[in-house]
Design a protein around this motif. Structure first.
Motif, PDB file in Angstrom:
ATOM      1  N   LEU A 162       0.824  -1.204   0.000  1.00  0.00           N
ATOM      2  CA  LEU A 162       0.000   0.000   0.000  1.00  0.00           C
ATOM      3  C   LEU A 162       0.861   1.257   0.000  1.00  0.00           C
ATOM      4  CD1 LEU A 162      -2.901   0.915  -0.067  1.00  0.00           C
ATOM      5  CD2 LEU A 162      -2.921   0.913   2.422  1.00  0.00           C
ATOM      6  N   GLU A 163       2.003   1.240   0.669  1.00  0.00           N
ATOM      7  CA  GLU A 163       2.897   2.395   0.689  1.00  0.00           C
ATOM      8  C   GLU A 163       3.439   2.694  -0.711  1.00  0.00           C
ATOM      9  OE1 GLU A 163       3.613  -0.327   2.863  1.00  0.00           O
ATOM     10  OE2 GLU A 163       2.382   0.575   4.426  1.00  0.00           O
ATOM     11  N   GLU A 164       3.766   1.641  -1.447  1.00  0.00           N
ATOM     12  CA  GLU A 164       4.255   1.826  -2.818  1.00  0.00           C
ATOM     13  C   GLU A 164       3.172   2.416  -3.710  1.00  0.00           C
ATOM     14  OE1 GLU A 164       7.420  -1.867  -3.142  1.00  0.00           O
ATOM     15  OE2 GLU A 164       5.301  -2.237  -3.547  1.00  0.00           O
ATOM     16  N   ILE A 165       1.959   1.948  -3.548  1.00  0.00           N
ATOM     17  CA  ILE A 165       0.844   2.466  -4.344  1.00  0.00           C
ATOM     18  C   ILE A 165       0.605   3.930  -4.012  1.00  0.00           C
ATOM     19  CG2 ILE A 165      -1.636   2.285  -4.764  1.00  0.00           C
ATOM     20  CD1 ILE A 165      -1.311  -0.758  -4.315  1.00  0.00           C
ATOM     21  N   ASN A 166       0.619   4.273  -2.735  1.00  0.00           N
ATOM     22  CA  ASN A 166       0.394   5.665  -2.333  1.00  0.00           C
ATOM     23  C   ASN A 166       1.484   6.591  -2.848  1.00  0.00           C
ATOM     24  OD1 ASN A 166      -1.994   5.134  -1.031  1.00  0.00           O
ATOM     25  ND2 ASN A 166      -1.049   4.862   0.976  1.00  0.00           N
ATOM     26  N   SER A 167       2.740   6.158  -2.817  1.00  0.00           N
ATOM     27  CA  SER A 167       3.819   7.025  -3.305  1.00  0.00           C
ATOM     28  C   SER A 167       3.731   7.211  -4.820  1.00  0.00           C
ATOM     29  CB  SER A 167       5.181   6.467  -2.910  1.00  0.00           C
ATOM     30  OG  SER A 167       5.439   5.261  -3.602  1.00  0.00           O
ATOM     31  N   ASP A 168       3.320   6.183  -5.536  1.00  0.00           N
ATOM     32  CA  ASP A 168       3.162   6.305  -6.988  1.00  0.00           C
ATOM     33  C   ASP A 168       1.938   7.135  -7.360  1.00  0.00           C
ATOM     34  OD1 ASP A 168       5.417   4.823  -7.404  1.00  0.00           O
ATOM     35  OD2 ASP A 168       4.353   2.951  -7.760  1.00  0.00           O
ATOM     36  N   ALA A 169       0.906   7.085  -6.534  1.00  0.00           N
ATOM     37  CA  ALA A 169      -0.324   7.819  -6.830  1.00  0.00           C
ATOM     38  C   ALA A 169      -0.103   9.322  -6.794  1.00  0.00           C
ATOM     39  CB  ALA A 169      -1.428   7.418  -5.857  1.00  0.00           C
ATOM     40  N   LEU A 170       0.905   9.793  -6.049  1.00  0.00           N
ATOM     41  CA  LEU A 170       1.169  11.232  -5.968  1.00  0.00           C
ATOM     42  C   LEU A 170       1.492  11.833  -7.336  1.00  0.00           C
ATOM     43  CD1 LEU A 170       3.203  11.468  -2.643  1.00  0.00           C
ATOM     44  CD2 LEU A 170       0.827  12.163  -3.063  1.00  0.00           C
TER      45      LEU A 170
END
Length: 144
Positions: free
Chosen positions: A52-60
């Motif tokens: 989830l952390e990887e997804i959130n950082s990419d979503a930025l």
């Protein structure tokens, strides 16, 4: 894919004119669904489900790119296709491939050698062939 694009361009031109906004959101929905399914599908056992952390950082950076580039570009494409000859649409998209290859070579230091130059030349020649042949046959139709 070329055959599918030709069929789609003809259907969009000759069929009822759908609202481009409907097409964009339909496309966005199915693209998001397929992308989500592909993230949880282990491909050849080498992929892992992203955290989830990887997804959130990419979503930025993903959401601004989607909102400012992808969605408006796809909307313009979808809006314009019914107004153009399918051959012209094909030429425009073939030109997009050539521009993409050259841009990738310039912006990301991707290799651009003889193979890429030949590919860009052949794609451009194919597009020009369609344009030239349309003009050629149009002259004969006017003479008869």
């Amino acid at each position: 894919s070329g055959f599918a694009w030709a069929v789609t361009a003809n259907v969009m031109r000759r069929g009822p004119n759908p609202d481009p906004i409907d097409i964009v959101f339909f496309w966005l929905f199915w693209s998001a669904l397929l992308a989500t399914l592909m993230t949880i599908l282990p491909i050849f056992g080498a992929q892992k489900v992203p955290l989830l952390e990887e997804i959130n950082s990419d979503a930025l950076w993903l959401f601004p790119v989607l909102l400012l580039l992808v969605i408006p570009g796809f909307y313009i494409t979808t809006w314009g296709v019914p107004f153009l000859n399918p051959g012209t649409v094909g030429i425009l998209f073939m030109g997009e491939i050539a521009v993409g290859v050259v841009s990738a070579a310039i912006l990301t230091d991707e290799p651009f050698g003889l193979r890429e130059a030949i590919g860009v030349t052949l794609i451009t020649a194919a597009g020009l062939t369609v344009t030239i042949s349309q003009g050629f046959f149009r002259r004969f139709r006017h003479k008869s």
